[in-house]
Design a protein around this motif. Structure first.
Motif, PDB file in Angstrom:
ATOM      1  N   THR A 129      20.109   6.651   5.802  1.00 54.02           N
ATOM      2  CA  THR A 129      21.167   7.153   5.510  1.00 54.02           C
ATOM      3  C   THR A 129      21.643   7.170   4.547  1.00 54.02           C
ATOM      4  O   THR A 129      22.294   8.492   4.065  1.00 54.02           O
ATOM      5  N   PHE A 130      21.008   5.699   3.886  1.00 48.97           N
ATOM      6  CA  PHE A 130      21.798   6.583   1.688  1.00 48.97           C
ATOM      7  C   PHE A 130      20.736   7.055   1.689  1.00 48.97           C
ATOM      8  O   PHE A 130      21.190   7.940   1.313  1.00 48.97           O
ATOM      9  N   GLU A 131      19.750   7.419   2.197  1.00 48.21           N
ATOM     10  CA  GLU A 131      18.802   8.680   1.157  1.00 48.21           C
ATOM     11  C   GLU A 131      19.583   9.865   1.557  1.00 48.21           C
ATOM     12  O   GLU A 131      19.256  11.123   1.187  1.00 48.21           O
ATOM     13  N   PHE A 132      19.878   9.732   3.144  1.00 50.94           N
ATOM     14  CA  PHE A 132      20.179  10.853   3.937  1.00 50.94           C
ATOM     15  C   PHE A 132      20.823  11.779   2.902  1.00 50.94           C
ATOM     16  O   PHE A 132      21.463  12.729   2.622  1.00 50.94           O
ATOM     17  N   TYR A 133      22.082  10.892   2.748  1.00 53.26           N
ATOM     18  CA  TYR A 133      23.670  11.238   1.840  1.00 53.26           C
ATOM     19  C   TYR A 133      23.301  11.679   0.047  1.00 53.26           C
ATOM     20  O   TYR A 133      24.137  12.848   0.014  1.00 53.26           O
ATOM     21  N   ARG A 134      22.284  10.452  -0.043  1.00 51.05           N
ATOM     22  CA  ARG A 134      22.205  11.233  -1.327  1.00 51.05           C
ATOM     23  C   ARG A 134      21.250  12.517  -1.588  1.00 51.05           C
ATOM     24  O   ARG A 134      22.141  13.641  -2.735  1.00 51.05           O
ATOM     25  N   LYS A 135      20.907  13.214  -0.981  1.00 48.76           N
ATOM     26  CA  LYS A 135      19.518  14.623  -0.520  1.00 48.76           C
ATOM     27  C   LYS A 135      20.744  15.447  -0.353  1.00 48.76           C
ATOM     28  O   LYS A 135      20.459  16.450  -0.659  1.00 48.76           O
ATOM     29  N   LYS A 136      21.934  14.996   0.473  1.00 48.79           N
ATOM     30  CA  LYS A 136      22.952  16.298   0.583  1.00 48.79           C
ATOM     31  C   LYS A 136      23.962  15.952  -1.120  1.00 48.79           C
ATOM     32  O   LYS A 136      25.119  16.781  -0.513  1.00 48.79           O
ATOM     33  N   GLY A 137      23.393  16.000  -1.624  1.00 47.13           N
ATOM     34  CA  GLY A 137      25.067  15.602  -3.281  1.00 47.13           C
ATOM     35  C   GLY A 137      25.393  14.391  -2.930  1.00 47.13           C
ATOM     36  O   GLY A 137      26.690  15.079  -3.821  1.00 47.13           O
ATOM     37  N   PHE A 138      25.953  13.560  -2.261  1.00 46.86           N
ATOM     38  CA  PHE A 138      26.613  12.453  -2.091  1.00 46.86           C
ATOM     39  C   PHE A 138      25.948  11.311  -3.618  1.00 46.86           C
ATOM     40  O   PHE A 138      24.972  11.177  -3.405  1.00 46.86           O
ATOM     41  N   GLN A 139      27.213  11.313  -4.416  1.00 44.88           N
ATOM     42  CA  GLN A 139      26.619  10.115  -5.277  1.00 44.88           C
ATOM     43  C   GLN A 139      26.845   9.138  -5.044  1.00 44.88           C
ATOM     44  O   GLN A 139      28.899   8.823  -4.070  1.00 44.88           O
TER      45      GLN A 139
END
Length: 182
Positions: A129-139
């Protein structure tokens, strides 16, 4: 399967509060490793009724849902998001995020946040889940024990537009008259 989904009657729609509750309960039931605390699941099922919820619907069935709240006039938060387990990896979560971002920009909302379990907790599902959001540009912004000492949460942020800011040019033309210090 991704191409198969595209061939079906697929749409992302705003769900009525009762539809959002039903979809939340249905999707949650397929994800016990993420949603294993009944009282928390109930809070989410009731909470999505009070927020703007987007459903990824295929032939009348909601396969994924994202629920937004708007705490400030310029910011939105993903309150709840999940995709039915048997459809993971098919682009549904990405489609929901993209749709939510477009919706936010239409409403002049330039900032989007989300919380999830910190990678420091080493939970395999939530690492994804964390990596999904990171790949979508979330920091990542910060971590906090929001729900007690057993759950370190990470808060992530994504700027959707920089229109919120006023840009001031602080550059100067170089010349011999510019003050300097030793």
């Amino acid at each position: 399967m991704k191409n198969e989904l595209n061939k079906l009657a697929t749409s992302i729609i705003q769900l009525h509060p009762d539809e959002a509750e039903k979809a939340c309960r249905s999707i949650t039931a397929t994800l016990p490793e993420w949603f294993g605390i009944p009282q928390v699941n109930e809070r989410y099922a009731q909470g999505v009724k009070e927020r703007l919820s987007l459903g990824y619907v295929v032939n009348g069935e909601c396969l994924g849902m994202l629920s937004l709240e708007f705490p400030f006039s310029y910011a939105a938060t993903i309150y709840w998001m999940a995709v039915r387990k048997d459809t993971h990896g098919k682009g549904i979560g990405t489609a929901l995020i993209c749709h939510a971002e477009r919706l936010c920009l239409e409403k002049n909302i330039f900032s989007l946040t989300v919380e999830t379990l910190s990678p420091k907790e080493k939970n395999i599902g939530y690492l994804g889940t964390f990596e999904f959001y990171r790949k979508k540009g979330f920091q990542p912004l910060f971590e906090q024990h929001t729900y007690g000492p057993d759950s370190l949460m990470v808060y992530l942020h994504k700027m959707l537009s920089f229109k919120l800011f006023t840009w001031i040019d602080l550059t100067h033309t170089l010349s011999e008259k510019i003050p300097t210090w030793n």
